[in-house]
Design a protein around this motif. Sequence first.
Motif, short mmCIF file in Angstrom:
data_model
loop_
_atom_site.label_atom_id
_atom_site.label_comp_id
_atom_site.label_asym_id
_atom_site.label_seq_id
_atom_site.Cartn_x
_atom_site.Cartn_y
_atom_site.Cartn_z
N GLN A 34 21.44 78.83 44.03
CA GLN A 34 21.85 80.33 44.24
C GLN A 34 23.22 80.07 43.71
O GLN A 34 24.21 79.18 44.01
N GLY A 35 23.38 81.41 43.70
CA GLY A 35 25.10 81.54 42.37
C GLY A 35 25.76 80.77 41.12
O GLY A 35 26.29 81.28 40.40
N GLU A 36 24.25 80.18 40.58
CA GLU A 36 24.31 79.47 39.59
C GLU A 36 23.73 80.54 38.32
O GLU A 36 23.88 80.09 37.09
N HIS A 37 22.84 81.55 38.49
CA HIS A 37 22.66 82.24 37.43
C HIS A 37 21.95 80.94 35.77
O HIS A 37 21.80 80.57 34.74
N LEU A 38 21.05 80.51 36.89
CA LEU A 38 20.24 79.50 35.81
C LEU A 38 19.40 80.38 34.68
O LEU A 38 18.68 81.79 35.31
N SER A 39 18.98 79.70 33.72
CA SER A 39 18.03 80.03 32.77
C SER A 39 16.72 79.63 32.71
O SER A 39 16.77 78.93 33.69
N ALA A 40 15.50 80.43 31.64
CA ALA A 40 14.37 79.49 32.21
C ALA A 40 14.78 77.92 31.64
O ALA A 40 13.69 76.85 31.79
N GLU A 41 15.61 78.09 30.65
CA GLU A 41 15.05 76.41 30.07
C GLU A 41 16.32 75.25 31.14
O GLU A 41 15.52 74.88 31.62
N ASP A 42 16.63 76.09 31.96
CA ASP A 42 17.96 74.84 33.09
C ASP A 42 16.82 75.14 33.80
O ASP A 42 16.78 73.59 34.50
N THR A 62 6.07 82.43 35.75
CA THR A 62 6.34 82.63 37.36
C THR A 62 8.04 83.36 37.33
O THR A 62 8.18 84.12 37.70
N LEU A 63 8.51 83.11 36.08
CA LEU A 63 10.51 83.90 36.26
C LEU A 63 10.18 85.27 36.14
O LEU A 63 10.45 86.92 36.85
N GLU A 64 9.15 85.52 34.80
CA GLU A 64 8.34 87.43 34.29
C GLU A 64 7.99 87.44 35.85
O GLU A 64 7.86 89.22 36.91
N LEU A 65 6.85 87.16 36.73
CA LEU A 65 6.46 87.22 37.52
C LEU A 65 7.21 87.82 38.87
O LEU A 65 7.30 88.56 39.86
N PHE A 66 7.98 86.84 39.48
CA PHE A 66 9.36 87.13 40.46
C PHE A 66 10.10 88.01 40.46
O PHE A 66 10.41 89.15 40.80
N SER A 67 9.91 88.39 38.76
CA SER A 67 11.19 89.11 38.51
C SER A 67 10.45 90.97 38.78
O SER A 67 11.39 91.75 39.22
N ASP A 68 9.23 90.78 38.16
CA ASP A 68 8.39 92.14 38.25
C ASP A 68 8.45 92.57 39.53
O ASP A 68 8.36 93.91 40.45
N ILE A 71 11.33 89.45 43.05
CA ILE A 71 12.03 88.57 44.23
C ILE A 71 13.43 87.51 43.22
O ILE A 71 14.60 87.02 44.01
N ILE A 72 13.53 87.84 41.84
CA ILE A 72 15.07 87.50 41.44
C ILE A 72 15.15 88.84 40.21
O ILE A 72 14.50 89.74 40.02
N GLN A 73 16.47 89.00 40.06
CA GLN A 73 16.65 89.56 39.22
C GLN A 73 16.90 88.98 37.74
O GLN A 73 17.86 87.89 37.76
N GLN A 74 16.47 89.87 36.28
CA GLN A 74 16.79 89.23 35.56
C GLN A 74 18.34 89.64 35.06
O GLN A 74 18.81 91.02 35.07
N GLU A 85 18.79 85.17 39.06
CA GLU A 85 19.29 85.23 40.26
C GLU A 85 18.33 85.33 41.31
O GLU A 85 18.19 86.43 41.24
N LEU A 86 18.51 84.49 42.40
CA LEU A 86 17.89 85.06 43.58
C LEU A 86 18.18 86.25 44.01
O LEU A 86 19.28 86.77 44.00
N GLY A 87 17.15 87.18 44.63
CA GLY A 87 17.57 88.46 45.46
C GLY A 87 17.24 89.63 44.86
O GLY A 87 16.36 89.97 43.88
N THR A 88 16.98 90.80 45.82
CA THR A 88 16.04 92.08 45.65
C THR A 88 17.18 92.79 45.49
O THR A 88 18.37 92.70 46.29
N ASN A 89 16.77 94.10 45.83
CA ASN A 89 17.97 95.63 45.49
C ASN A 89 18.45 95.21 47.20
O ASN A 89 19.77 95.85 46.78
#
Length: 143
Positions: A34-42, A62-68, A71-74, A85-89
């Motif tokens: 958390q707080g590291e702002h990872l990319s998909a490649e990371d 998975t990241l696209e699903l979580f974003s939709d 669960i995560i923010q792009q 990053e993990l988190g919701t609005n």
Amino acid sequence: MESKLQDLKSLLATKNYKLTSQRKLILQILLDHQGEHLSAEDIYQIVKQEDSGIGLATVYRTLELFSDLGIIQQLNFDEDRRRYELGTNNDEHHHHLVCEECGRVIEFNDEILEAFEDDLADKHNFKITQHRIKFYGRCKECQ
């Protein structure tokens, strides 16, 4: 972590998805970083250490699903890749300082900016649903 997994499992179930081992591993990585702002490649580089059978395409899906699902923010820091990053609005809103030298991203929250947003909305009779503020410069280490 366990309550976050349970929340995710419930959310996925309401949308007819399962909490697969791959999704669980990717969520665990997001929680651990958390707080590291990872990319998909990371995330993929970390995933490979845990489960070499998971491909980069699975990470992206998975990241696209979580974003939709919220669960995560792009995040887009004007790079050639998205970060996550993990988190919701509903989580505490924050902004970002982006180092132009090393790419480090620092989160901050400022009540003055939040008051400015409220004043702006009132002044223009406008309902603001979201905003993103990024400041670019050089971090302490790169100055």
